[in-house]
Design an enzyme around this catalytic site. Structure first.
Site: not given
Length: 192
Positions: A72, A132
């Site tokens: 991420k 993200y």
């Protein structure tokens, strides 16, 4: 862009360059070639975004098992949040350890969290929005979590247990000691 490894070296803070003048600013927030050269050889498949209306909202600690383990790249595009990564890689010298940083719309910082880590955050202002990029799509069958306030991990959240706003799911996640090793440090290092 600048990169700065944190206490867990595989988790990296990224600070994009900002060009500002009287009109506002411009910033390149992601460049695939730069990221692959300086951070990780990763392909992002999905972008996610969530709004937390109240300060003190905690989401996490979440991760996905293989073959849907996610790396991420996290940033705040509104408000402020305290972002946390926990090493879940069995055999890692930092297994069960955590790092946390403040991400905000004002500081523009980003956090790279590779596969093998749980991720969570606490909002520090109302109407905070987290954005993200992930390296694998969401898979409900592979979705897992660790208790946000597990004393064996000891995350120093900026929100008290009494004031934390959590989902029922996050309140009931297992403790680290109740979980198997979902990731193995050596195999992840060999793939990198």
């Amino acid at each position: 862009m600048k990169r700065a490894p944190l206490e867990i070296a595989d988790v990296i803070m990224i600070t994009p360059h900002l060009i500002a003048d009287s009109r506002g600013y411009f910033s390149e927030v992601f460049k695939a070639a730069w990221f692959n050269e300086h951070i990780a050889d990763a392909v992002f498949l999905q972008d996610n975004q969530s709004l937390s209306a109240q300060a003190g909202t905690i989401r996490g600690l979440h991760f996905q098992m293989e073959p849907f383990a996610q790396g991420k790249l996290v940033r705040a595009i509104a408000g402020r949040l305290f972002d946390v990564a926990v090493d879940l890689r069995g055999g890692s010298p930092t297994y069960g350890k955590w790092v946390g940083v403040e991400l905000s719309a004002d500081n523009g910082k980003q956090l790279w969290i590779p596969p093998g880590f749980a991720h969570g955050f606490a909002t520090l202002e109302p109407n905070s929005i987290i954005h993200y990029k992930v390296t694998a799509p969401y898979s409900a069958a592979h979705d897992r979590g660790i208790r946000w306030n597990d004393p064996a991990i000891g995350v120093e959240w900026p929100v008290s247990s009494e004031a934390a706003l959590l989902s029922d799911k996050d309140r009931q996640q297992p403790f680290l000691g109740q979980s198997p090793y979902y990731f193995h440090y050596r195999s992840l290092k060999q793939e990198a």
